[in-house]
Design a protein around this motif. Sequence first.
Motif, mmCIF file in Angstrom:
data_model
loop_
_atom_site.group_PDB
_atom_site.id
_atom_site.type_symbol
_atom_site.label_atom_id
_atom_site.label_comp_id
_atom_site.label_asym_id
_atom_site.label_seq_id
_atom_site.Cartn_x
_atom_site.Cartn_y
_atom_site.Cartn_z
ATOM 1 N N SER A 71 0.687 -0.990 0.337
ATOM 2 C CA SER A 71 -0.104 0.161 -0.047
ATOM 3 C C SER A 71 0.345 1.713 0.357
ATOM 4 N N ARG A 72 -0.075 2.511 -0.068
ATOM 5 C CA ARG A 72 1.085 3.695 -0.388
ATOM 6 C C ARG A 72 0.356 5.051 0.313
ATOM 7 N N ASP A 73 0.767 5.889 1.064
ATOM 8 C CA ASP A 73 0.488 6.476 1.402
ATOM 9 C C ASP A 73 1.398 7.913 0.686
ATOM 10 N N LYS A 76 2.096 10.833 3.033
ATOM 11 C CA LYS A 76 3.353 10.799 3.923
ATOM 12 C C LYS A 76 4.493 10.113 2.782
#
Length: 129
Positions: A71-73, A76
């Motif tokens: 997953s990724r943000d 951030k």
Amino acid sequence: QLQLVESGGGLVQPGGSLRLSCAASGFALDYYSIGWFRQAPGKEREGVSSISANGDNTNYADSVKGRFTVSRDNAKNTVYLQMNRLKPEDTAVYYCAADGPVNLLDYVGSLTTTYYDYWGQGTRVTVSS
């Protein structure tokens, strides 16, 4: 200076979990596909998972499918690899790598090392009782 830094590795018992992080500095990850790779002692580096720049598409090696989640943000500037039900054969140094900037934000990326331009230094994962 473009930099990727992995963290979150360590020693875990079989069946346990770890979450790896890949933090970018010097550039925004928004336009990069990210791959996770690992290299066990005496073996070649292999692709584990990849995720598109927009996070909509993911890909996994058969050996980790159903156990690992990428997953990724982008807010951030960080990508994650959640690893569950770990096995001794998951023991390796884990690397993240960036491919881009990409024209298609939903391009899932490759599990082949040659497609990636930027690499982190790796974080060690040891699965042992």
